[in-house]
Design a protein around this motif. Structure first.
Motif, PDB file in Angstrom:
ATOM      1  N   ALA A 190      29.968 -10.635 -11.835  1.00 54.93           N
ATOM      2  CA  ALA A 190      30.913  -9.913 -12.502  1.00 54.93           C
ATOM      3  C   ALA A 190      30.374  -8.807 -13.394  1.00 54.93           C
ATOM      4  O   ALA A 190      29.302  -8.943 -13.931  1.00 54.93           O
ATOM      5  N   ALA A 191      31.216  -7.728 -13.734  1.00 54.64           N
ATOM      6  CA  ALA A 191      30.553  -6.685 -14.378  1.00 54.64           C
ATOM      7  C   ALA A 191      30.452  -7.054 -15.986  1.00 54.64           C
ATOM      8  O   ALA A 191      31.225  -7.947 -16.543  1.00 54.64           O
ATOM      9  N   VAL A 192      29.578  -6.287 -16.898  1.00 55.61           N
ATOM     10  CA  VAL A 192      29.610  -6.687 -18.449  1.00 55.61           C
ATOM     11  C   VAL A 192      30.021  -5.210 -19.017  1.00 55.61           C
ATOM     12  O   VAL A 192      29.294  -4.571 -18.814  1.00 55.61           O
ATOM     13  N   LEU A 193      31.135  -5.296 -19.786  1.00 60.19           N
ATOM     14  CA  LEU A 193      31.466  -4.358 -20.733  1.00 60.19           C
ATOM     15  C   LEU A 193      30.789  -4.607 -21.874  1.00 60.19           C
ATOM     16  O   LEU A 193      31.055  -5.760 -22.671  1.00 60.19           O
ATOM     17  N   SER A 194      30.037  -3.707 -22.447  1.00 55.49           N
ATOM     18  CA  SER A 194      29.070  -4.144 -23.509  1.00 55.49           C
ATOM     19  C   SER A 194      29.523  -3.131 -24.814  1.00 55.49           C
ATOM     20  O   SER A 194      29.446  -1.797 -24.592  1.00 55.49           O
ATOM     21  N   VAL A 195      30.017  -3.770 -25.842  1.00 54.44           N
ATOM     22  CA  VAL A 195      30.338  -3.097 -27.008  1.00 54.44           C
ATOM     23  C   VAL A 195      29.736  -3.484 -28.325  1.00 54.44           C
ATOM     24  O   VAL A 195      29.753  -4.605 -28.805  1.00 54.44           O
ATOM     25  N   PRO A 196      28.315  -2.703 -28.371  1.00 50.48           N
ATOM     26  CA  PRO A 196      27.425  -3.212 -29.300  1.00 50.48           C
ATOM     27  C   PRO A 196      28.000  -3.386 -30.668  1.00 50.48           C
ATOM     28  O   PRO A 196      28.823  -2.797 -31.235  1.00 50.48           O
ATOM     29  N   LEU A 197      27.459  -4.379 -31.370  1.00 45.84           N
ATOM     30  CA  LEU A 197      27.563  -4.461 -32.789  1.00 45.84           C
ATOM     31  C   LEU A 197      27.363  -3.355 -33.772  1.00 45.84           C
ATOM     32  O   LEU A 197      26.520  -2.609 -33.282  1.00 45.84           O
ATOM     33  N   ILE A 198      28.011  -3.202 -34.694  1.00 46.96           N
ATOM     34  CA  ILE A 198      27.753  -2.132 -35.497  1.00 46.96           C
ATOM     35  C   ILE A 198      26.481  -2.264 -36.465  1.00 46.96           C
ATOM     36  O   ILE A 198      26.084  -3.375 -36.573  1.00 46.96           O
ATOM     37  N   PRO A 199      25.336  -1.418 -35.908  1.00 48.29           N
ATOM     38  CA  PRO A 199      23.893  -1.569 -36.382  1.00 48.29           C
ATOM     39  C   PRO A 199      23.718  -1.883 -37.942  1.00 48.29           C
ATOM     40  O   PRO A 199      24.686  -1.288 -38.670  1.00 48.29           O
ATOM     41  N   ASP A 200      23.002  -2.672 -38.215  1.00 49.39           N
ATOM     42  CA  ASP A 200      22.623  -3.274 -39.439  1.00 49.39           C
ATOM     43  C   ASP A 200      23.601  -4.267 -40.062  1.00 49.39           C
ATOM     44  O   ASP A 200      23.084  -5.176 -40.509  1.00 49.39           O
ATOM     45  N   THR A 201      24.929  -3.936 -39.859  1.00 45.52           N
ATOM     46  CA  THR A 201      25.653  -5.140 -40.559  1.00 45.52           C
ATOM     47  C   THR A 201      26.336  -6.070 -39.483  1.00 45.52           C
ATOM     48  O   THR A 201      26.424  -7.217 -39.956  1.00 45.52           O
TER      49      THR A 201
END
Ligand SMILES: Cc1ncc(COP(=O)(O)O)c(C=O)c1O
Length: 353
Positions: free
Chosen positions: A117-128
Motif C-alpha cells: 500500500a502507498a504511504v501519504l506522509s504529512v509530517p508533524l509541524i517541526p518542534d511542536t
C-alpha cells in the motif's frame, strides 16, 4: 454512514466467508470430538484444547476497562497485529494508501509496505509536533483508506488534542478511518479517544497491554471500533490469536488488585519522567528536552551517536532517533526502575561531549 465505511474495505474481504474454527462453531461444554486435538490432558489445564477465538471473559474485562461495548472489541496478538489487520482488510495491494504523520511509530509504514500500500506522509509541524490538519486534508486522496495517528506519539511523546482528532473524523467521515494508536495513553493527562467511538463511526482506537500494564511479553492488544468494522477485521484475524496461557495470565493481571498496583506504577513512572526531564535539561550537552505524556523522553543533544555509544559502554541502552523525520541528533530514553534511572544519571554525568 457505517455502510460507506464498510465499502472502503477490500471487496474480497467484504465477501469473504470467514474460516469457521471448531471452537467457534461449538463453544459449549461437552465431549470434544471435533478439532483433532490429542484428548489426553496436560499438567496445565486446557492446554490440549484450542482456546476460544475471542475469549468471553477477557472481552468482558476489556469492555469494563475501556468503557466500550463488548462488540466494539477485537483482541489481537499485540497492537502490531491490529495495525496489520487494518492494512490487510482495507488496502488493495498496488492501489490503496494510508496516511501517516512522521516522525511516528514505524510499523504503520512497514505494514503498508508489506501490503504494497502507498504511504501519504504529512509530517508533524517541526518542534511542536502538532498535526498539520489542513495539509492532511489537502493531501488526502480517494485511495487513502486509513489515517494513522499515534497519541501520545512515539517518539515525540506528545498527545494530539481531541479537538484535532475530531476535526479529522469530521473531515474524513465516509472517506477514511482515523486510527488512533493509544499505546501510551495511560501515561497521558488526556483521556482515551474511545469515548468518541459512539460519536464518530470512522474512529478506531488501538490499546495494548505492552506498555503501562507491563505485559509486553504476553503479546496482547485490543482494537476498539464500530461493531461492524470489528466484525470485518474478525474475518481476517487468525483463528486463535491468543494462546490459552496468555488468556489466563492476562485475566489474572486484570484483577482489581493488580490493576491498583499498575496505577501506582504508572504514577511513579510519571513522577520519575517529570523529574528526569528537569534533570536532563540541566546537562550541558542537551539542547532540548520535549515535554512527554508517555513513559519516555525525547531529547536533542549535540552528538546523538556519541551519547548512545557512551551509555552502551556503561551497559545502558538508549535509542538514537536521528534518522527519523526532523529528529536530527535526537535520542529517546525510556523510564526504568528508580535505581536504573539513577545509573543513567551517573552515566550522563561522566559524559563529555
Ligand atoms: C505506538 C506504538 N504502537 C504499538 C506498539 C506495539 O505494541 P504491541 O506490543 O502491543 O504490539 C508500540 C511498541 O513500541 C508502539 O510504540
Amino acid at each position: 454512514m457505517i455502510d460507506d465505511l464498510l465499502a472502503l474495505a477490500r471487496p474480497e474481504i467484504t465477501r469473504l466467508i470467514p474460516y469457521s474454527s471448531a471452537r467457534r462453531e461449538h463453544a459449549a461444554q461437552g465431549i470434544y470430538l471435533n478439532a483433532n486435538e490429542n484428548p489426553y490432558p496436560k499438567a496445565i489445564p486446557h492446554l490440549h484444547r484450542y482456546p476460544q477465538p475471542q475469549p468471553t471473559r477477557l472481552r468482558e474485562r476489556f469492555a469494563t476497562l475501556y468503557r466500550v461495548d463488548q462488540d466494539q472489541i477485537l483482541m489481537t496478538r499485540g497492537s502490531d497485529e491490529g495495525i496489520d489487520l487494518w492494512l490487510r482488510s482495507f488496502c488493495r495491494a498496488g492501489n490503496d494508501a494510508i496516511m501517516v504523520c512522521p516522525p511516528t511509530y514505524d510499523m504503520y509504514a512497514l505494514s503498508a509496505a508489506i501490503q504494497h500500500a502507498a504511504v501519504l506522509s504529512v509530517p508533524l509541524i517541526p518542534d511542536t509536533f502538532a498535526l498539520d490538519i489542513d495539509k492532511m486534508i489537502a493531501t488526502w486522496q480517494p485511495t487513502c483508506k486509513l489515517i494513522f495517528l499515534c497519541s501520545p506519539n512515539n517518539p515525540t511523546g506528545n498527545v494530539f488534542p481531541w479537538q484535532d482528532i475530531e476535526r479529522l473524523c469530521i473531515a474524513f467521515s465516509n472517506k477514511a478511518i482515523v486510527i488512533v494508536d493509544e499505546a501510551y495513553i495511560e501515561f497521558a493527562s488526556q483521556k482515551s479517544c474511545s469515548a468518541l467511538l459512539n460519536k464518530y463511526d470512522n474512529i478506531a482506537v488501538l490499546r495494548t497491554l505492552s506498555k503501562a500494564f507491563g505485559m509486553a511479553g504476553a503479546r496482547c492488544g485490543v482494537v476498539l471500533a464500530h461493531k461492524k468494522l470489528i466484525a470485518l477485521l474478525e474475518k481476517v484475524i487468525s483463528p486463535y490469536p491468543l494462546a490459552s496461557p496468555v488468556i489466563e495470565i492476562v485475566l489474572h493481571e486484570l484483577e482489581p488488585d493488580t490493576l491498583h498496583k499498575i496505577q501506582n506504577q504508572v504514577a511513579s513512572l510519571k513522577a520519575a519522567r517529570d523529574e528526569l526531564s528537569t534533570y536532563l535539561s540541566t546537562l550541558p550537552f542537551v539542547e532540548k528536552v520535549w515535554p512527554s505524556d508517555a513513559n519516555f523522553i525525547l531529547l536533542k543533544v549535540n552528538d546523538a551517536k556519541g551519547l548512545v555509544a557512551h551509555c552502551a559502554a556503561q551497559h545502558i541502552v538508549i535509542r538514537d532517533r536521528s534518522h527519523m523525520h526532523s529528529l536530527n541528533q535526537c535520542v529517546r530514553i525510556s523510564l526504568g526502575l528508580p535505581e536504573e534511572n539513577q545509573q543513567l544519571k551517573l552515566a550522563l554525568e561522566s559524559y563529555q561531549a
